[in-house]
Design a protein around this motif. Sequence first.
Motif, PDB file in Angstrom:
ATOM      1  N   UNK A 228       0.823  -1.205   0.000  1.00 30.46           N
ATOM      2  CA  UNK A 228       0.000   0.000   0.000  1.00 30.46           C
ATOM      3  C   UNK A 228       0.857   1.255   0.000  1.00 30.46           C
ATOM      4  N   UNK A 229       2.123   1.123   0.330  1.00 30.60           N
ATOM      5  CA  UNK A 229       3.062   2.248   0.304  1.00 30.60           C
ATOM      6  C   UNK A 229       4.470   1.694   0.441  1.00 30.60           C
ATOM      7  N   UNK A 230       5.440   2.328  -0.218  1.00 36.87           N
ATOM      8  CA  UNK A 230       6.848   1.993  -0.007  1.00 36.87           C
ATOM      9  C   UNK A 230       7.693   3.190  -0.371  1.00 36.87           C
ATOM     10  N   UNK A 231       8.860   3.279   0.268  1.00 36.06           N
ATOM     11  CA  UNK A 231       9.776   4.380  -0.016  1.00 36.06           C
ATOM     12  C   UNK A 231      11.197   3.964   0.343  1.00 36.06           C
ATOM     13  N   UNK A 232      12.127   4.383  -0.487  1.00 33.14           N
ATOM     14  CA  UNK A 232      13.550   4.166  -0.241  1.00 33.14           C
ATOM     15  C   UNK A 232      13.993   5.229   0.761  1.00 33.14           C
ATOM     16  N   UNK A 233      14.223   4.846   2.021  1.00 34.07           N
ATOM     17  CA  UNK A 233      14.401   5.851   3.072  1.00 34.07           C
ATOM     18  C   UNK A 233      15.860   6.111   3.421  1.00 34.07           C
ATOM     19  N   UNK A 234      16.714   5.122   3.223  1.00 36.02           N
ATOM     20  CA  UNK A 234      18.137   5.294   3.509  1.00 36.02           C
ATOM     21  C   UNK A 234      18.943   4.663   2.390  1.00 36.02           C
ATOM     22  N   UNK A 235      20.273   4.743   2.490  1.00 31.32           N
ATOM     23  CA  UNK A 235      21.132   4.267   1.408  1.00 31.32           C
ATOM     24  C   UNK A 235      20.833   2.823   1.017  1.00 31.32           C
ATOM     25  N   UNK A 236      20.591   1.969   1.986  1.00 31.72           N
ATOM     26  CA  UNK A 236      20.383   0.557   1.676  1.00 31.72           C
ATOM     27  C   UNK A 236      19.112  -0.025   2.295  1.00 31.72           C
ATOM     28  N   UNK A 237      18.112   0.814   2.566  1.00 31.10           N
ATOM     29  CA  UNK A 237      16.900   0.323   3.209  1.00 31.10           C
ATOM     30  C   UNK A 237      15.638   0.882   2.555  1.00 31.10           C
TER      31      UNK A 237
END
Length: 335
Positions: A228-237
């Motif tokens: 339902x939602x996703x986001x690349x929040x850090x360099x490898x996460x």
Amino acid sequence: MKTIKVFKRISFVTLMIVFGACTLLGENDSEETPLEDPPPVGGKLVFSMEDSATEQRQIFTMNIDGSELIRLTDNRRASGYPAWSPDGNRIAYSTDLIECSGDPCVYLMNEEGSGKGPMGMSSPYPDDEITGAHSSWGPDGNMIAFNRCLGFPGCGFVSVYDLESDSLKYISGGWYPSWSPDGAYLVYSSGRAYQDEEEDHWREDLYLANASGKGESFRLTTLGEDYEWFEWIRENEVLFLRHNHQTDLKDVILINIDTGKRETIARDIKVGYLKEVLWYPEGESLFIVSYDLETGELVFDLYNLNWRHIQNFRLTELDATVDDIDWHYEVEANS
């Protein structure tokens, strides 16, 4: 002091801030411990809303306190999916103009509504405007990832447009591209592995792709989940919220793209009507945005990654057709 500008997508029905009680429950429910300096709530919104004058969905901006509501478009066709550029000076959006041949065209304009024009104005695009939706600006402001529309079978074509070179690159079939912090890669969702299944059409996986268009996409998840939602929040996460169809509840999960290790941040979240999720990078925290069916209010609940509740506020009184909102807010930080 310096000002850090942040831009996040939110989709809601809103206007006046009213603090209220928390409406969500997670697996780590515990005594609430508010931060000494909770994240500020302010800045400017851009969103789409049905307009009585044109009888179409148009693009508006307004301050989050409800002041300075300004209509930026006045087309006789619908406009939607606005997205702030990283510096807040421009807006990418989709518009269903008659020359777009049935699919929405991707347009750009300045923050106050001037300078409207199609994305890709020079050769080879002058007579073939770029169609698409769900625009996402790269962190340097020179690239826009979006879902390109190519008629049948629709808009499921992740593409990247380079504003400097006026060039367009196809990345892969998929949806809702999200940039890596360095702008080199994209994460997107796709149900390609399950397209032959007669049931469970919601099943998808997350994929990683080079934003240059080179090489094959890497399949990050393999469980066929409902994202339902996703986001690349850090360099490898990458952080994502999934709908668990067995429990009809929500889970928040963090996945390491290098190792594939998954960490469940919260399980079995009870939400009456989920509207959106927002990652707040300065506070390393997450807004869960839901609609209160009893009061008609949109509820913002802020949690840190230990799933402790930090802040809650409610927004009300805008037209219920408000959607596709991008939030530009400023964070004061020590220099």
